[in-house]
Design a protein around this motif. Structure first.
Motif, PDB file in Angstrom:
ATOM      1  N   ASP A 179       2.959  10.282  -9.776  1.00 23.81           N
ATOM      2  CA  ASP A 179       2.187  10.579 -10.941  1.00 23.81           C
ATOM      3  C   ASP A 179       1.535  11.574 -10.984  1.00 23.81           C
ATOM      4  OD1 ASP A 179       3.403   8.041 -11.988  1.00 23.81           O
ATOM      5  OD2 ASP A 179       1.466   6.816 -11.485  1.00 23.81           O
ATOM      6  N   LEU A 180       1.065  12.152  -9.768  1.00 24.06           N
ATOM      7  CA  LEU A 180       0.553  13.455  -9.346  1.00 24.06           C
ATOM      8  C   LEU A 180       1.153  14.561  -9.656  1.00 24.06           C
ATOM      9  CD1 LEU A 180      -2.685  14.138  -8.718  1.00 24.06           C
ATOM     10  CD2 LEU A 180      -1.935  14.306  -6.258  1.00 24.06           C
ATOM     11  N   LYS A 195      -6.670  14.650 -13.583  1.00 22.88           N
ATOM     12  CA  LYS A 195      -6.587  14.464 -11.960  1.00 22.88           C
ATOM     13  C   LYS A 195      -5.783  15.382 -11.328  1.00 22.88           C
ATOM     14  CE  LYS A 195      -5.605  10.686  -8.790  1.00 22.88           C
ATOM     15  NZ  LYS A 195      -5.066   9.316  -8.576  1.00 22.88           N
ATOM     16  N   THR A 196      -4.635  15.708 -11.971  1.00 23.12           N
ATOM     17  CA  THR A 196      -3.608  16.707 -11.260  1.00 23.12           C
ATOM     18  C   THR A 196      -4.163  18.173 -11.444  1.00 23.12           C
ATOM     19  OG1 THR A 196      -1.597  15.276 -11.869  1.00 23.12           O
ATOM     20  CG2 THR A 196      -1.242  17.586 -11.414  1.00 23.12           C
ATOM     21  N   HIS A 247       1.992   1.936  -3.499  1.00 22.84           N
ATOM     22  CA  HIS A 247       1.081   2.124  -4.045  1.00 22.84           C
ATOM     23  C   HIS A 247       0.826   3.579  -4.115  1.00 22.84           C
ATOM     24  CE1 HIS A 247      -2.561   2.138  -6.894  1.00 22.84           C
ATOM     25  NE2 HIS A 247      -2.830   2.751  -5.873  1.00 22.84           N
ATOM     26  N   SER A 248       0.919   4.280  -2.758  1.00 24.09           N
ATOM     27  CA  SER A 248       0.584   5.506  -2.603  1.00 24.09           C
ATOM     28  C   SER A 248       1.841   6.458  -3.045  1.00 24.09           C
ATOM     29  CB  SER A 248       0.408   5.726  -0.935  1.00 24.09           C
ATOM     30  OG  SER A 248      -0.621   4.908  -0.503  1.00 24.09           O
ATOM     31  N   CYS A 269       3.581   5.846  -5.499  1.00 21.82           N
ATOM     32  CA  CYS A 269       3.523   5.982  -7.091  1.00 21.82           C
ATOM     33  C   CYS A 269       2.466   6.919  -7.361  1.00 21.82           C
ATOM     34  CB  CYS A 269       3.518   4.483  -7.638  1.00 21.82           C
ATOM     35  SG  CYS A 269       4.859   3.271  -7.411  1.00 21.82           S
ATOM     36  N   GLY A 270       1.291   6.734  -6.746  1.00 20.38           N
ATOM     37  CA  GLY A 270       0.148   7.787  -7.015  1.00 20.38           C
ATOM     38  C   GLY A 270       0.761   8.978  -6.717  1.00 20.38           C
ATOM     39  N   LEU A 271       1.234   9.298  -5.651  1.00 19.64           N
ATOM     40  CA  LEU A 271       1.883  11.051  -5.651  1.00 19.64           C
ATOM     41  C   LEU A 271       2.862  11.085  -6.552  1.00 19.64           C
ATOM     42  CD1 LEU A 271       1.599  13.165  -3.641  1.00 19.64           C
ATOM     43  CD2 LEU A 271       3.648  12.102  -2.132  1.00 19.64           C
ATOM     44  N   ARG A 316       1.022  13.049 -14.787  1.00 21.92           N
ATOM     45  CA  ARG A 316       0.913  11.952 -15.564  1.00 21.92           C
ATOM     46  C   ARG A 316      -0.430  11.915 -16.218  1.00 21.92           C
ATOM     47  NH1 ARG A 316       5.517  12.176 -15.788  1.00 21.92           N
ATOM     48  NH2 ARG A 316       7.055  10.701 -14.878  1.00 21.92           N
ATOM     49  N   ASP A 317      -1.515  12.113 -15.448  1.00 22.31           N
ATOM     50  CA  ASP A 317      -3.000  12.399 -15.619  1.00 22.31           C
ATOM     51  C   ASP A 317      -3.202  13.735 -15.411  1.00 22.31           C
ATOM     52  OD1 ASP A 317      -5.667  12.322 -16.138  1.00 22.31           O
ATOM     53  OD2 ASP A 317      -6.142  10.413 -14.819  1.00 22.31           O
ATOM     54  N   HIS A 355       0.775  -1.112  -0.137  1.00 23.50           N
ATOM     55  CA  HIS A 355      -0.131  -0.118  -0.049  1.00 23.50           C
ATOM     56  C   HIS A 355       0.992   1.104   0.015  1.00 23.50           C
ATOM     57  CE1 HIS A 355      -3.384   2.598   0.899  1.00 23.50           C
ATOM     58  NE2 HIS A 355      -2.629   3.136   1.835  1.00 23.50           N
TER      59      HIS A 355
END
Length: 238
Positions: A58-59, A67-68, A51-52, A54-56, A63-64, A48
């Motif tokens: 990408d933010l 979303k960003t 994953h967190s 990696c999400g941060l 990357r998206d 977890h």
């Protein structure tokens, strides 16, 4: 001798328990099977965390874009609002705006259903049926992750304020002294706004112009080294 296909266990007897049939299973003393459960919990916790992170990442690196952009715009508007109004006013206006949207949409759908004589039901039924309960396992995982950081922070605070290392405590004192000057110019909200602008702009700019930035940083570093070497040393240090 081991039969083909069997795997040798290297666990110590203190960390194993014998099950029916002679098979071995990791355990914690006083709790059968505890080591296995503890290992699984740690694996899920670290997964977890990865994953967190990696999400941060990408933010921050956009990357998206949608979303960003949503996160960046929402937090920036929130901070600007807090800079102009009190926390109570900002929270109240946000709740009123959200209620205005949901209530208006609810009334609109009810009128449409009455006119068309349809039985679509509640417009937010799909969201009302979503299970948002937090399981005890998830709660304990989050608490374990938080406790790791809390304990680490407490140890660092005790080490700095009780002067375990004099140099580190002096560094903290100098940093706090410099922060008094920063606090005289900026308030906390202004610093948060500047920090958000830097977080969402510097990484993507560096990623896009990495070669050029590294080139000029290398030139500046070489110039600094050359100036330091040219300066004459005091007589006592020669």
């Amino acid at each position: 001798l081991l039969e083909p296909g069997t795997v040798a266990h290297t666990c110590s007897p203190a960390t194993q328990e014998v099950k029916a049939g002679g098979s071995l299973e990791p355990r914690v003393p006083g709790q059968p099977g505890g080591a296995y459960l503890y290992l699984c919990a740690n694996v899920r916790l670290h997964s977890h965390a990865r994953h967190s992170s990696c999400g941060l990442h990408d933010l921050i690196f956009w990357r998206d874009v949608k979303k960003t952009g949503f996160v960046f715009g929402t937090t920036l508007i929130m901070l600007l609002s807090l800079a102009a109004f009190s926390v109570i006013s900002v929270v109240s206006y946000l709740i009123l705006a959200l209620l205005s949207v949901t209530i208006s949409f609810r009334i609109y759908k009810s009128v449409i259903q009455a006119v068309q004589k349809s039985e679509e039901g509640h417009p937010f039924k799909a969201y009302l049926d979503v299970d948002i309960t937090l399981s005890s396992e998830a709660f304990h995982n989050y608490m374990n992750a938080a406790m790791v950081h809390i304990n680490r922070a407490l140890k660092l605070i005790i080490r700095l304020f009780l002067v375990e290392d004099l140099v580190d405590s002096l560094k903290l004192a100098v940093f706090m002294w410099l922060m008094t000057y920063v606090g005289a110019v900026f308030n906390g909200i202004t610093l948060l706004i500047l920090a958000e602008l830097l977080i969402f702009s510097v990484p993507i700019v560096y990623e896009k112009y990495k070669t050029q930035i590294d080139h000029y940083v290398g030139i500046a570093r070489d110039q600094t080294k050359s100036i330091a070497e040219v300066q004459p040393r005091p007589p006592g240090l020669r």
